[in-house]
Design a protein around this motif. Structure first.
Motif, PDB file in Angstrom:
ATOM      1  N   GLY A  90       0.812  -1.218   0.000  1.00 55.59           N
ATOM      2  CA  GLY A  90       0.000   0.000   0.000  1.00 55.59           C
ATOM      3  C   GLY A  90       0.841   1.262   0.000  1.00 55.59           C
ATOM      4  O   GLY A  90       1.911   1.324   0.609  1.00 55.59           O
ATOM      5  N   LEU A  91       0.341   2.269  -0.681  1.00 53.76           N
ATOM      6  CA  LEU A  91       1.056   3.539  -0.745  1.00 53.76           C
ATOM      7  C   LEU A  91       0.888   4.361   0.532  1.00 53.76           C
ATOM      8  O   LEU A  91       1.771   5.101   0.916  1.00 53.76           O
ATOM      9  N   MET A  92      -0.261   4.225   1.162  1.00 51.52           N
ATOM     10  CA  MET A  92      -0.560   5.076   2.309  1.00 51.52           C
ATOM     11  C   MET A  92      -0.274   4.406   3.661  1.00 51.52           C
ATOM     12  O   MET A  92       0.164   5.058   4.583  1.00 51.52           O
ATOM     13  N   SER A  93      -0.579   3.129   3.772  1.00 49.98           N
ATOM     14  CA  SER A  93      -0.395   2.465   5.060  1.00 49.98           C
ATOM     15  C   SER A  93      -0.320   0.955   4.861  1.00 49.98           C
ATOM     16  O   SER A  93      -0.534   0.440   3.766  1.00 49.98           O
ATOM     17  N   LEU A  94      -0.044   0.289   5.946  1.00 51.85           N
ATOM     18  CA  LEU A  94       0.014  -1.170   5.932  1.00 51.85           C
ATOM     19  C   LEU A  94      -1.388  -1.749   5.849  1.00 51.85           C
ATOM     20  O   LEU A  94      -2.327  -1.187   6.404  1.00 51.85           O
ATOM     21  N   ASP A  95      -1.505  -2.885   5.197  1.00 53.27           N
ATOM     22  CA  ASP A  95      -2.775  -3.606   5.130  1.00 53.27           C
ATOM     23  C   ASP A  95      -2.796  -4.577   6.303  1.00 53.27           C
ATOM     24  O   ASP A  95      -2.183  -5.642   6.269  1.00 53.27           O
ATOM     25  N   THR A  96      -3.510  -4.206   7.368  1.00 52.03           N
ATOM     26  CA  THR A  96      -3.510  -5.020   8.583  1.00 52.03           C
ATOM     27  C   THR A  96      -4.200  -6.367   8.383  1.00 52.03           C
ATOM     28  O   THR A  96      -3.850  -7.334   9.062  1.00 52.03           O
ATOM     29  N   SER A  97      -5.140  -6.460   7.443  1.00 51.96           N
ATOM     30  CA  SER A  97      -5.772  -7.762   7.203  1.00 51.96           C
ATOM     31  C   SER A  97      -4.765  -8.726   6.578  1.00 51.96           C
ATOM     32  O   SER A  97      -4.760  -9.919   6.892  1.00 51.96           O
ATOM     33  N   GLU A  98      -3.901  -8.219   5.707  1.00 51.18           N
ATOM     34  CA  GLU A  98      -2.850  -9.069   5.128  1.00 51.18           C
ATOM     35  C   GLU A  98      -1.829  -9.454   6.201  1.00 51.18           C
ATOM     36  O   GLU A  98      -1.327 -10.571   6.209  1.00 51.18           O
ATOM     37  N   LEU A  99      -1.533  -8.542   7.107  1.00 50.13           N
ATOM     38  CA  LEU A  99      -0.615  -8.868   8.206  1.00 50.13           C
ATOM     39  C   LEU A  99      -1.197  -9.967   9.082  1.00 50.13           C
ATOM     40  O   LEU A  99      -0.479 -10.884   9.495  1.00 50.13           O
ATOM     41  N   ALA A 100      -2.492  -9.892   9.361  1.00 50.87           N
ATOM     42  CA  ALA A 100      -3.153 -10.923  10.173  1.00 50.87           C
ATOM     43  C   ALA A 100      -3.099 -12.277   9.451  1.00 50.87           C
ATOM     44  O   ALA A 100      -2.853 -13.313  10.083  1.00 50.87           O
ATOM     45  N   LYS A 101      -3.313 -12.275   8.144  1.00 49.35           N
ATOM     46  CA  LYS A 101      -3.217 -13.521   7.368  1.00 49.35           C
ATOM     47  C   LYS A 101      -1.793 -14.067   7.422  1.00 49.35           C
ATOM     48  O   LYS A 101      -1.584 -15.275   7.525  1.00 49.35           O
ATOM     49  N   SER A 102      -0.827 -13.160   7.363  1.00 50.41           N
ATOM     50  CA  SER A 102       0.570 -13.567   7.434  1.00 50.41           C
ATOM     51  C   SER A 102       0.857 -14.273   8.759  1.00 50.41           C
ATOM     52  O   SER A 102       1.455 -15.357   8.784  1.00 50.41           O
ATOM     53  N   VAL A 103       0.408 -13.678   9.847  1.00 48.45           N
ATOM     54  CA  VAL A 103       0.608 -14.284  11.170  1.00 48.45           C
ATOM     55  C   VAL A 103      -0.041 -15.661  11.219  1.00 48.45           C
ATOM     56  O   VAL A 103       0.569 -16.633  11.698  1.00 48.45           O
ATOM     57  N   ASP A 104      -1.264 -15.771  10.715  1.00 48.46           N
ATOM     58  CA  ASP A 104      -1.965 -17.058  10.733  1.00 48.46           C
ATOM     59  C   ASP A 104      -1.190 -18.126   9.965  1.00 48.46           C
ATOM     60  O   ASP A 104      -1.078 -19.274  10.415  1.00 48.46           O
ATOM     61  N   GLU A 105      -0.666 -17.757   8.800  1.00 48.90           N
ATOM     62  CA  GLU A 105       0.096 -18.724   7.999  1.00 48.90           C
ATOM     63  C   GLU A 105       1.392 -19.128   8.705  1.00 48.90           C
ATOM     64  O   GLU A 105       1.767 -20.303   8.701  1.00 48.90           O
ATOM     65  N   PHE A 106       2.073 -18.164   9.307  1.00 44.11           N
ATOM     66  CA  PHE A 106       3.308 -18.503  10.024  1.00 44.11           C
ATOM     67  C   PHE A 106       3.017 -19.368  11.252  1.00 44.11           C
ATOM     68  O   PHE A 106       3.806 -20.251  11.594  1.00 44.11           O
ATOM     69  N   LYS A 107       1.875 -19.127  11.897  1.00 47.77           N
ATOM     70  CA  LYS A 107       1.498 -19.987  13.024  1.00 47.77           C
ATOM     71  C   LYS A 107       1.298 -21.421  12.544  1.00 47.77           C
ATOM     72  O   LYS A 107       1.738 -22.372  13.200  1.00 47.77           O
ATOM     73  N   LEU A 108       0.640 -21.584  11.410  1.00 45.23           N
ATOM     74  CA  LEU A 108       0.459 -22.928  10.850  1.00 45.23           C
ATOM     75  C   LEU A 108       1.804 -23.538  10.481  1.00 45.23           C
ATOM     76  O   LEU A 108       2.074 -24.704  10.773  1.00 45.23           O
ATOM     77  N   ALA A 109       2.644 -22.742   9.840  1.00 44.76           N
ATOM     78  CA  ALA A 109       3.952 -23.242   9.408  1.00 44.76           C
ATOM     79  C   ALA A 109       4.785 -23.749  10.578  1.00 44.76           C
ATOM     80  O   ALA A 109       5.486 -24.752  10.464  1.00 44.76           O
ATOM     81  N   THR A 110       4.682 -23.075  11.711  1.00 41.71           N
ATOM     82  CA  THR A 110       5.509 -23.453  12.857  1.00 41.71           C
ATOM     83  C   THR A 110       4.867 -24.512  13.740  1.00 41.71           C
ATOM     84  O   THR A 110       5.555 -25.138  14.548  1.00 41.71           O
ATOM     85  N   SER A 111       3.566 -24.727  13.581  1.00 38.75           N
ATOM     86  CA  SER A 111       2.896 -25.694  14.454  1.00 38.75           C
ATOM     87  C   SER A 111       2.656 -27.051  13.792  1.00 38.75           C
ATOM     88  O   SER A 111       2.430 -28.032  14.490  1.00 38.75           O
ATOM     89  N   LEU A 112       2.713 -27.109  12.476  1.00 41.99           N
ATOM     90  CA  LEU A 112       2.394 -28.354  11.773  1.00 41.99           C
ATOM     91  C   LEU A 112       3.510 -29.396  11.821  1.00 41.99           C
ATOM     92  O   LEU A 112       3.256 -30.572  11.626  1.00 41.99           O
ATOM     93  N   THR A 113       4.695 -28.952  12.031  1.00 42.45           N
ATOM     94  CA  THR A 113       5.848 -29.831  11.919  1.00 42.45           C
ATOM     95  C   THR A 113       6.634 -29.912  13.223  1.00 42.45           C
ATOM     96  O   THR A 113       6.688 -28.934  13.969  1.00 42.45           O
ATOM     97  N   PRO A 114       7.260 -31.058  13.458  1.00 40.66           N
ATOM     98  CA  PRO A 114       8.140 -31.134  14.628  1.00 40.66           C
ATOM     99  C   PRO A 114       9.476 -30.416  14.394  1.00 40.66           C
ATOM    100  O   PRO A 114      10.273 -30.283  15.301  1.00 40.66           O
ATOM    101  N   HIS A 115       9.688 -29.940  13.158  1.00 45.09           N
ATOM    102  CA  HIS A 115      10.937 -29.259  12.800  1.00 45.09           C
ATOM    103  C   HIS A 115      10.646 -27.859  12.254  1.00 45.09           C
ATOM    104  O   HIS A 115      10.886 -27.592  11.074  1.00 45.09           O
ATOM    105  N   PRO A 116      10.122 -26.932  13.080  1.00 45.68           N
ATOM    106  CA  PRO A 116       9.802 -25.605  12.558  1.00 45.68           C
ATOM    107  C   PRO A 116      11.069 -24.870  12.111  1.00 45.68           C
ATOM    108  O   PRO A 116      12.156 -25.091  12.640  1.00 45.68           O
TER     109      PRO A 116
END
Length: 155
Positions: free
Chosen positions: A69-95
Motif C-alpha cells: 500500500g502507498l498510504m499504510s500497511l494492510d492489517t488484514s494481510e498482516l493478520a493472514k501472514s501471522v496465521d500462515e506462520f502460526k500454521l507453518a511453525t505448528s504443523l511440523t516437529p521441525h519448525p
C-alpha cells in the motif's frame, strides 16, 4: 521478496503467481504416496514438513502484500501472514526459524510487541546462530520501543 522488489511494476502479479504455486503444493502433498518401507509416522512427518513450508511461503506472500500500500500497511494481510506462520511453525516437529522471525516482523508491524518478542525469541532458539543475532537485535529494539506503563501517582 528480493525478486518482487526487482520487478516492482508487476509485484502484485508475481505474488499472485507465488500464491498459486503454494496452493498447488497443498494439492501435491495431498496426493503423496507413502514410500516403500516408510513408517506411518515418518510419512506423516514428511507431509507435515511440506505443508509447513507451503504455509511459510503463504505467510511471506501476505507479509509482502501488507506492505504494498502507498498510504499504510494492510492489517488484514498482516493478520493472514501471522496465521500462515502460526500454521507453518505448528504443523511440523521441525519448525523453521525464519518462519518465527517473519512472524515476529508481522507482529511488530501490527504493534503487538509482546507477541513479536516471543516470535523473535523462538526464532533465535530454533534458527541458526546468524538468525539469533538478528532476532536478538529485533528484541532489543522492541523492548526499547515498547510503551511502559505510567507510574502510579504519588499520594
Amino acid at each position: 521478496p528480493q525478486y518482487t522488489r526487482l520487478h516492482g511494476a508487476d509485484e502484485e502479479s508475481q505474488l499472485d503467481k507465488a500464491e498459486s504455486y503454494a496452493k498447488d503444493a497443498f494439492k501435491a502433498v495431498d496426493s503423496l504416496k507413502k514410500m516403500p518401507n516408510e513408517q506411518d509416522a515418518d510419512f506423516a512427518n514428511r507431509k507435515a514438513d511440506y505443508l509447513a513450508s507451503a504455509h511459510g511461503d503463504l505467510g511471506m506472500i501476505h507479509l509482502d502484500r501488507a506492505q504494498l500500500g502507498l498510504m499504510s500497511l494492510d492489517t488484514s494481510e498482516l493478520a493472514k501472514s501471522v496465521d500462515e506462520f502460526k500454521l507453518a511453525t505448528s504443523l511440523t516437529p521441525h519448525p523453521v526459524g525464519t518462519d518465527y522471525y517473519r512472524m515476529g516482523e508481522a507482529y511488530k508491524l501490527l504493534g503487538k510487541f509482546d507477541e513479536a518478542i516471543a516470535a523473535f525469541t523462538r526464532a533465535g532458539e530454533v534458527g541458526p546462530a546468524v538468525l539469533k543475532q538478528y532476532a536478538d537485535q529485533q528484541i532489543t529494539e522492541l523492548k526499547n520501543a515498547k510503551p511502559t506503563a505510567a507510574a502510579p501517582p504519588k499520594p
